[in-house]
Design a protein around this motif. Structure first.
Motif, short mmCIF file in Angstrom:
data_model
loop_
_atom_site.label_atom_id
_atom_site.label_comp_id
_atom_site.label_asym_id
_atom_site.label_seq_id
_atom_site.Cartn_x
_atom_site.Cartn_y
_atom_site.Cartn_z
N ALA B 320 0.79 -1.23 0.00
CA ALA B 320 0.00 0.00 0.00
C ALA B 320 0.83 1.29 0.00
CB ALA B 320 -1.00 -0.01 1.15
N PRO B 321 1.94 1.35 0.78
CA PRO B 321 2.67 2.64 0.84
C PRO B 321 3.26 3.06 -0.51
CG PRO B 321 3.41 1.14 2.59
CD PRO B 321 2.52 0.35 1.68
N PHE B 322 3.40 2.10 -1.45
CA PHE B 322 4.08 2.41 -2.71
C PHE B 322 3.10 2.81 -3.81
CE2 PHE B 322 6.43 -0.74 -0.24
CZ PHE B 322 7.61 -0.04 -0.03
N ALA B 323 1.81 2.84 -3.50
CA ALA B 323 0.77 3.11 -4.51
C ALA B 323 1.03 4.44 -5.23
CB ALA B 323 -0.59 3.15 -3.83
N PRO B 324 0.64 4.50 -6.50
CA PRO B 324 0.93 5.69 -7.32
C PRO B 324 0.14 6.93 -6.89
CG PRO B 324 -0.57 4.23 -8.49
CD PRO B 324 -0.15 3.50 -7.25
N SER B 343 4.90 12.94 -0.37
CA SER B 343 5.37 13.41 0.94
C SER B 343 4.39 12.93 1.99
CB SER B 343 5.45 14.93 0.94
OG SER B 343 4.15 15.47 0.73
N GLY B 344 4.76 13.06 3.26
CA GLY B 344 3.88 12.62 4.34
C GLY B 344 3.58 11.13 4.22
N ASP B 345 2.29 10.78 4.32
CA ASP B 345 1.87 9.37 4.19
C ASP B 345 2.34 8.77 2.87
OD1 ASP B 345 0.53 9.76 6.49
OD2 ASP B 345 -1.49 9.75 5.61
N ALA B 346 2.36 9.61 1.83
CA ALA B 346 2.65 9.12 0.49
C ALA B 346 4.14 9.22 0.14
CB ALA B 346 1.82 9.89 -0.53
N ALA B 347 4.99 9.40 1.13
CA ALA B 347 6.41 9.62 0.86
C ALA B 347 7.04 8.46 0.09
CB ALA B 347 7.16 9.83 2.18
N GLU B 348 6.51 7.25 0.29
CA GLU B 348 7.10 6.08 -0.38
C GLU B 348 6.45 5.76 -1.72
OE1 GLU B 348 9.00 2.81 2.12
OE2 GLU B 348 7.16 3.27 3.22
N SER B 349 5.45 6.55 -2.11
CA SER B 349 4.78 6.29 -3.39
C SER B 349 5.79 6.25 -4.53
CB SER B 349 3.76 7.41 -3.68
OG SER B 349 3.38 7.38 -5.03
N PHE B 350 5.56 5.34 -5.48
CA PHE B 350 6.51 5.29 -6.60
C PHE B 350 6.26 6.42 -7.59
CE2 PHE B 350 3.30 2.16 -8.27
CZ PHE B 350 2.96 2.83 -9.44
N GLY B 351 5.24 7.21 -7.36
CA GLY B 351 5.05 8.41 -8.17
C GLY B 351 3.86 8.32 -9.12
N ARG B 352 3.90 9.19 -10.11
CA ARG B 352 2.77 9.33 -11.02
C ARG B 352 2.97 8.46 -12.24
NH1 ARG B 352 -1.21 12.81 -12.23
NH2 ARG B 352 -0.99 14.10 -10.38
N MET B 353 1.88 7.97 -12.82
CA MET B 353 2.00 7.16 -14.03
C MET B 353 1.06 7.60 -15.15
SD MET B 353 0.52 3.55 -12.50
CE MET B 353 0.88 2.69 -14.01
N LYS B 354 0.39 8.71 -14.98
CA LYS B 354 -0.61 9.15 -15.94
C LYS B 354 -0.98 10.59 -15.61
CE LYS B 354 -5.18 7.59 -17.52
NZ LYS B 354 -5.76 8.94 -17.57
N GLY B 355 -1.57 11.29 -16.54
CA GLY B 355 -2.03 12.65 -16.26
C GLY B 355 -3.23 12.63 -15.32
N PHE B 356 -3.33 13.64 -14.48
CA PHE B 356 -4.49 13.85 -13.63
C PHE B 356 -4.77 12.69 -12.66
CE2 PHE B 356 -5.12 16.50 -17.51
CZ PHE B 356 -4.72 17.68 -16.91
#
Lengths: 449, 525
Positions: B320-324, B343-356
């Protein structure tokens, strides 16, 4: 349940033919502990009226862009979509068809795709286009991967004025698949082409630049293309506002090897960001490295012209681990909407619509620039430009929304934490904006800023 | 009374189609050949009336377009007729039974279309202030809630644009998790059955994993022993479709999940076939770490001739922490928000994969579908889908050949081409003969693990009468093939808008766009 045609009587007859006592017997291969015997804890079935009422209530909590003066662009643009478009795409033969794997009974979809590919190539001034991608940002990411394949290099350079969602869609893949990705800082006063050129070397696979860029600037990209080509690299041009191609010199005439775009402006509503339709075009010699579906012309057994999906040896269902891309689905119905809108507009409509957008935006820029403390930062643009306000743009946008004006996108939302952008606002103006809308924007900004 | 005197009330004689005269127009009544839109151009006409542009200085400078685009010009009625005629050359679910295995061509309720077009959803800009889009974020949270409860998985990522994009999302989360553990350099191998969708190995390879194929056993399931032998400290995970592409449930699923976890890997489930078990089995109870859900399959958002789709991914706590990005957060009390930065809770997210923010239009349709069915209706729908597939299997297995026919199948019935041995008829010929009978063919030659595969997925949308008629037709065709009526097959389709199309020619010298005649002639010189 109105969508289920089987009656209990049918079900028992069918079970008898199968030789089972109950539907549950057909799930015998599921581990017993994992098989639920009662429905999960979610609401029970509802009739059409109830669902319509519930969703209507939620929809009413949103401020739809068309209900107030709206000047928001930044990658999605509110244009007028003719009634014909939505009527035609809802014909069941289009809406409920699958990817055209059986071409003899999918000529409708296939001919549309062939026409779509032609329209996209003409708009962007490129040789060939594919049958669409998920959206503009994913098109850009696929273009980066394609440039790496074509040049057998692994280093992409991006302009700082590339839309951050496009930048990040590429950046995620760069990080995950391990290619180099160098992005510059955003520059609201215009892209620094010379700095980009200085970064290109013999390891560069492509330089990617947005046109018009994220702050609306239009710049001649020919010198950038020349520099890229001299180093054996490609130039990728990304366009977030495809309607601009009715007024601008297309990427293909400035040396682009790959041109990608967001096609939402033609035929598709804003949809809160999706589904939209990614456009993808390139030079003919690169065709076989293209991702996504391609439709091609051929003949049938009686010699009659027809269309098929072609060059599928690039694709995942044939090549599996060696495919050019993992993509399967495209944006078929959005591409159809795009294509119908283009057909309705035609040459005169596409150029006329672009002229109208440009004139309205030009008018708006003049009036905004005349305001005390407001500076237009984009001298040459199509229908979107950046302005510097005397106050933080995010605060102004919130205050304007409270007064029922969607004033634009604060640059700080797209580039959080970047110095010098706090007061920058992106303003987009299309044919849907009236003189009264512009009056409202000016008056609200005058009150707040 | 109308003047009916002397008027024949039945045809004088049945015309043999082959001796019917050619028509002057080339049309055959409702079947009309339609030229390309570029060949239909009626210069000087336009299909949209625009207001005049106001006087304003041009800001285009030297970049103003110089040449014409070369687009055709038509009025609105001409455009309407063009696309209406084209539509009539298409087969859709609305036309008839569409048993395309693995693709789930079920009924597309029109209520969902109406809901997605409410201005509060369709006419909403993704970059509006969040204070003005609370309803949209509420829809997204509701979709997440439904998917979370139905799958028994704690986290849901909405951004992916389609199934393959969802696979990419799930596998990127797995890769990120492995890297966070410091094992990124070591765990480079992904296991996938030979029967997997092509997107599975393509996705894994895209991320730099090597793909190691697991063989099937004689029952169409993962060979557990072969699988266990492949486990090791370099394994990142397994990509497994369940129910699998042979249309059967992986009976050893728990053992597979336990073994991959014990080996330090993750379990990616390809959720393309979730429609077989929705409301009855929660993938979270089977040990799944990530699974994409094709909203355009299980939750019936229209396929639209190849998209748009939507492929949300459900995640276990571990992933879950890595969700886009972006994440939708909040609830009705606190208000909803969009988290667009890592950042914050989403600090470990692998990032964005699409617009919007994802395929909002598809979320609305899927939510309308789920609300309409409810938990009880979804359970009935998956039950009916499995019942219908088993019914077809039962009605066909004596004349066709089911390679894994011992136990019940799930939502699709798999046949191979053994029953066509010696007839001179191939799976392709058989499929094309189905077109003449008024059906869209089943999925052909997939999965790759059986010879001449025919994968039939009737879905829950067919009445018993429609299923019986379909079964009768396939029985008839199987018997004709065996009786030596090969002409019926190798000449098929005879009655479609086109005869068989030459795909080799299309690929050899690709013509991918229309060009004006002058340009074509020039190029030929």
């Amino acid at each position: 349940m109105r969508y289920l045609p089987l009656t209990d009587h049918d079900r028992s007859d069918m079970l008898a033919t199968i030789g089972a006592k109950a539907i549950e017997d057909l799930f015998v291969d599921v581990p017993n502990a994992a098989l639920l015997d009662t429905p999960v804890d979610l609401p029970k079935a509802q009739g059409e009226m109830a669902v319509e009422r519930a969703l209507g209530r939620i929809a009413a909590k949103n401020v739809s862009a068309g209900s107030v003066p709206s000047f928001i662009g930044a990658g999605a643009y509110r244009h007028h979509v003719p009634a014909t478009v939505d009527y035609l795409i809802q014909r069941g033969e289009f809406l409920t068809a699958y990817t055209p794997y059986q071409p003899e009974i999918a000529q409708g979809t296939l001919q549309v795709l062939f026409e779509f590919q032609t329209q996209v190539a003409l708009l962007l001034g490129m040789d060939v286009a594919n049958a669409s991608m998920y959206d503009g940002a994913t098109s850009a990411a696929e273009a980066a991967l394609m440039a790496n394949r074509v040049t057998r290099r692994e280093s992409i350079i991006a302009s700082g004025n590339l839309h951050p969602h496009y930048r990040d869609s590429i950046g995620t893949l760069a990080e995950q698949t391990g290619f180099g990705f160098d992005t510059g800082a955003p520059s609201p006063t215009g892209p620094d082409i010379d700095a980009l050129i200085a970064k290109i070397d013999k390891t560069t696979s492509a330089v990617i630049v947005q046109y018009p860029d994220a702050f609306g600037h239009i710049t001649d990209l020919t010198p950038l293309a020349d520099a890229a080509h001299a180093a054996g690299a490609l130039m990728i041009v990304a366009t977030t506002e495809i309607a601009s191609m009715g007024a601008l010199t297309p990427p293909g005439e400035m040396g682009a090897d790959i041109a990608v775009a967001e096609g939402q402006s033609f035929g598709n509503p804003l949809n809160f960001g999706g589904p939209h339709v990614g456009l993808f075009a390139c030079r003919e010699k690169l065709t076989r490295q293209m991702p996504g579906r391609l439709c091609g012309e051929t003949v049938d057994a009686e010699g009659v012209r027809g269309f098929v999906l072609t060059l599928s040896t690039r694709e995942q269902h044939i090549r599996r681990a060696k495919a050019t891309s993992n993509i399967c689905t495209n944006s078929g119905l959005c591409a159809l909407a795009f294509s119908i809108h283009m057909s309705l507009l035609g040459e005169a409509g596409v150029t006329g619509l672009a002229a109208l957008n440009h004139a309205r935006a030009s008018q708006a820029a003049e009036r905004l620039n005349a305001m005390d403390g407001v500076d237009v930062l984009t001298p040459a643009f199509f229908n979107e430009f950046a302005v510097r306000l005397p106050k933080p743009a995010a605060t102004v946008v919130e205050a304007a929304a409270a007064k029922d004006v969607l004033a634009g996108v604060p640059a700080s939302r797209l580039w959080p934490g970047v110095d010098g952008l706090e007061n920058v606002l992106l303003v987009a103006v299309t044919e849907t904006n009236t003189d009264e809308d512009l009056d409202a924007l000016i008056s609200v900004l005058g009150e707040i800023a | 009374m109308m003047n009916n005197e002397g008027r024949p009330t039945r045809p004088a004689a049945a015309n043999d189609a082959s001796s019917a005269p050619d028509t002057f127009s080339g049309a055959r009544a409702l079947e009309q050949h339609e030229p390309l839109i570029f060949e239909r151009s009626n210069p000087g006409t336009v299909g949209v009336d625009l207001p005049d542009a106001p006087d304003a200085p041009s800001r285009l400078g030297t970049l103003a377009r110089k040449g014409a685009l070369g687009l055709p010009e038509l009025s609105e009625p001409q455009v309407v007729r063009h696309y209406t005629r084209l539509s009539r050359m298409n087969y859709g679910i609305d036309t008839g039974l569409f048993p395309l295995g693995s693709c789930t061509m079920k009924h597309n309720p029109r209520l969902n279309e109406r809901m997605a077009r409410l201005p509060g959803f369709a006419d909403l800009h993704p970059m509006q202030p969040v204070s003005t889009v609370q309803g949209a974020l509420e829809v997204m949270q509701q979709v997440k809630h439904w998917l979370s409860v139905l799958t028994g998985m704690p986290a849901v990522a909405l951004p992916p644009g389609a199934g393959a994009h969802g696979e990419l999302c799930g596998m990127m989360a797995i890769k990120s998790a492995i890297e966070a553990r410091g094992e990124g350099d070591r765990r480079r191998r992904v296991l996938a059955p030979a029967s997997a969708h092509g997107t599975n190995p393509a996705t894994a390879a895209m991320l730099g994993f090597t793909v190691d194929e697991i063989p099937e056993n004689e029952r169409g399931r993962v060979d557990l022993k072969a699988f266990e032998e492949k486990l090791g400290p370099d394994v990142a995970g397994i990509m497994l479709t369940n129910p699998n592409t042979c249309g059967v449930f992986e009976t050893d699923i728990k053992a597979i999940a336990d073994a991959i976890h014990a080996a330090g890997g993750y379990f990616y489930c390809d959720g393309a076939n979730f429609n077989a078990i929705v409301g009855r089995v929660r993938p979270g109870d089977l040990g799944v770490d990530a699974m994409h859900i094709n909203l355009h399959k299980t939750f019936s958002t229209p396929h639209g001739g190849g998209g748009p789709g939507s492929g949300p991914v459900v995640f276990s706590e571990a992933l879950a922490p890595f969700a886009p990005l972006p994440w939708v957060t909040g609830d009705g009390d606190s208000g909803y928000d969009l988290k667009e930065e890592a950042s914050g809770d989403a600090a470990e997210s692998f990032g964005r994969m699409k617009g919007f923010h994802g395929q909002m239009g598809m979320f609305v349709r899927a939510l309308a579908y789920m609300m309409s069915h409810g938990s009880d209706g979804l359970m009935q729908a998956s039950g009916d889908a499995v019942l219908s597939a088993n019914y077809l299997k039962a009605r066909l297995e004596d004349v066709m050949s089911a390679p894994y026919g011992d136990g019940p199948c799930m939502h699709e019935a798999l046949f191979d081409d053994t029953f066509l041995n010696g007839t001179g008829v191939t799976t392709l010929d058989f499929a094309k003969a189905m077109i003449d009978e008024g059906y869209h063919p089943m999925t052909m030659y997939f999965p790759l693990v059986v010879h001449g595969a025919m994968l039939i997925e009737p879905t829950e949308s067919e009445s018993k009468e429609a299923l019986d008629r379909f079964a009768d037709t396939l029985r008839f065709l199987a018997e004709q093939a065996k009786a030596g009526d090969t002409e019926r097959f190798i000449q098929a389709p005879r009655y479609a808008p086109r005869r068989r199309l030459d795909e080799t020619q299309a690929a050899r010298k690709p013509i991918l766009r229309w060009k004006p005649e002058a340009a074509t002639a020039e190029a030929a010189e």
